[in-house]
Motif scaffolding. Structure first.
Motif, PDB file in Angstrom:
ATOM      1  N   GLU A  94       0.831  -1.209   0.000  1.00  0.00           N
ATOM      2  CA  GLU A  94       0.000   0.000   0.000  1.00  0.00           C
ATOM      3  C   GLU A  94       0.862   1.254   0.000  1.00  0.00           C
ATOM      4  N   LEU A  97       2.172   1.653  -3.496  1.00  0.00           N
ATOM      5  CA  LEU A  97       1.123   2.121  -4.398  1.00  0.00           C
ATOM      6  C   LEU A  97       0.849   3.607  -4.188  1.00  0.00           C
ATOM      7  N   ALA A  98       0.846   4.051  -2.926  1.00  0.00           N
ATOM      8  CA  ALA A  98       0.626   5.469  -2.647  1.00  0.00           C
ATOM      9  C   ALA A  98       1.715   6.314  -3.295  1.00  0.00           C
ATOM     10  N   ARG A 101       1.083   6.327  -7.061  1.00  0.00           N
ATOM     11  CA  ARG A 101      -0.051   7.187  -7.443  1.00  0.00           C
ATOM     12  C   ARG A 101       0.345   8.659  -7.392  1.00  0.00           C
ATOM     13  N   TRP A 102       1.103   9.030  -6.346  1.00  0.00           N
ATOM     14  CA  TRP A 102       1.536  10.420  -6.249  1.00  0.00           C
ATOM     15  C   TRP A 102       2.484  10.768  -7.383  1.00  0.00           C
ATOM     16  N   GLU A 104       2.628   9.320 -10.328  1.00  0.00           N
ATOM     17  CA  GLU A 104       1.883   9.377 -11.585  1.00  0.00           C
ATOM     18  C   GLU A 104       1.170  10.717 -11.733  1.00  0.00           C
ATOM     19  N   ALA A 105       0.495  11.165 -10.655  1.00  0.00           N
ATOM     20  CA  ALA A 105      -0.216  12.443 -10.721  1.00  0.00           C
ATOM     21  C   ALA A 105       0.764  13.601 -10.949  1.00  0.00           C
ATOM     22  N   GLU A 168      -5.598   8.814  -3.735  1.00  0.00           N
ATOM     23  CA  GLU A 168      -5.382   8.823  -5.188  1.00  0.00           C
ATOM     24  C   GLU A 168      -5.471  10.266  -5.675  1.00  0.00           C
ATOM     25  N   SER A 170      -5.283  13.766  -7.669  1.00  0.00           N
ATOM     26  CA  SER A 170      -5.347  14.237  -9.046  1.00  0.00           C
ATOM     27  C   SER A 170      -4.158  15.173  -9.288  1.00  0.00           C
TER      28      SER A 170
END
Length: 315
Positions: A94, A97-98, A101-102, A104-105, A168, A170
């Motif tokens: 997790e 993944l966090a 995600r950060w 990627e954004a 997640e 944006s």
């Protein structure tokens, strides 16, 4: 070969792994050897195959070898040890993944941004870890809180004013947080103390304000603006009790200048950037405070009387 026993090569073939892998786990004591041949070669029984398949399954889930050893050594409670190991691995996944995600954004923020803004966005976002933390925001608020404020009150205030990072985010939220982080980290920025020294009891005030904000949130959710007899009276009463006086028309007339001490361009920008980081439906303290302050100014400007404490005494 002894009857019912396998060589290291045979065990490796049956388990679908390499000989080096079997030797490695044997050397660590994870695979029991049944015996050694006259030439000193390892011999394994069927139990070693079951153990090796279990090790391979645990490793396939990403458990490091020390965790595998701990699970295998827990003879008394193997299920409990496995549950704990899997839970730890889930937390690690997790966390990764966090971070992804950060990241990627952040990359989408740069890829999709106008060319003329990419350099500035990179300067803001690039230095932040993925995901970042909110400690800089907490420090910003701690500097403005009274030194002797009880720890439980400080914790409540920080929970209300420091947004939790979205799971997640944006690209817009990444940019808002980066700008917010830059704002609170700027050494030139000072948050003005909202209370005159020695005139108010901070613990009484902040506890009273928490109640007023809760009422205001309920009123706004119901489509009603803060008004006398509800959140606004509770808001004013919090300041009155903190000063050791009673709510009155005179006290209300003197309160807007005090409220203005905690306003200004820095705080306006803080709440504008922070608003999009709070979870949907979560009350934003800055917005609630603003609504209550505006309602009070409108009441004072219209000449309306105070709430239930009107005429009880001067502020």
């Amino acid at each position: 070969m002894s009857e019912g026993l396998w060589s290291i090569g045979e065990l490796a073939r049956r388990a679908g792994v390499g000989v080096k892998t079997v030797r490695y786990y044997s050397d660590r004591g994870l695979l029991p050897e049944a015996e050694r041949s006259s030439g000193g070669h390892r011999r394994y029984g069927a139990g070693a195959l079951d153990r090796l398949l279990l090790i391979r399954s645990l490793r396939g889930l990403g458990l490091p070898v020390p965790e595998v050893e701990r699970v295998l050594a827990a003879d008394g409670d193997p299920d409990g040890a496995l549950e704990e190991a899997v839970s730890g691995q889930l937390r690690e996944v997790e966390s990764r993944l966090a971070a992804l995600r950060w990241r990627e954004a952040s990359l989408r923020l740069l890829a999709d941004g106008p060319p003329g803004e990419r350099a500035e966005r990179l300067r803001l976002v690039g230095p932040l870890p993925a995901p970042p933390d909110t400690e800089a925001l907490a420090r910003f608020w701690r500097r403005s809180l009274p030194v002797r404020l009880p720890a439980r009150v400080v914790s409540t205030v920080l929970d209300s004013v420091v947004p939790a990072l979205p799971a997640e985010p944006s690209p817009r939220q990444v940019l808002d947080f980066a700008r917010l982080h830059a704002l609170v980290s700027d050494p030139r920025v000072e948050r003005p103390a909202p209370l005159p020294d020695g005139e108010y009891r901070p613990a009484v005030l902040y506890e009273g304000l928490a109640e007023a904000y809760a009422l205001a949130s309920a009123e706004l959710a119901a489509g009603r603006a803060p008004h006398g007899g509800g959140a606004l009276d509770c808001f004013v009463d919090a300041y009155a009790r903190a000063r050791g006086t009673a709510d009155s028309a005179a006290f209300r007339r003197g309160l807007p200048p005090l409220l203005a001490r905690g306003e200004g361009p820095v705080m306006t920008r803080y709440w504008k950037l922070a608003a999009g980081l709070f979870a949907p439906g979560e009350p934003v303290l800055g917005a609630l405070h603003h609504h209550l302050s505006v309602a009070l100014r409108l009441e004072v400007g219209s000449g309306a009387g105070a709430g239930a404490g009107a005429g009880a005494g001067a502020g």
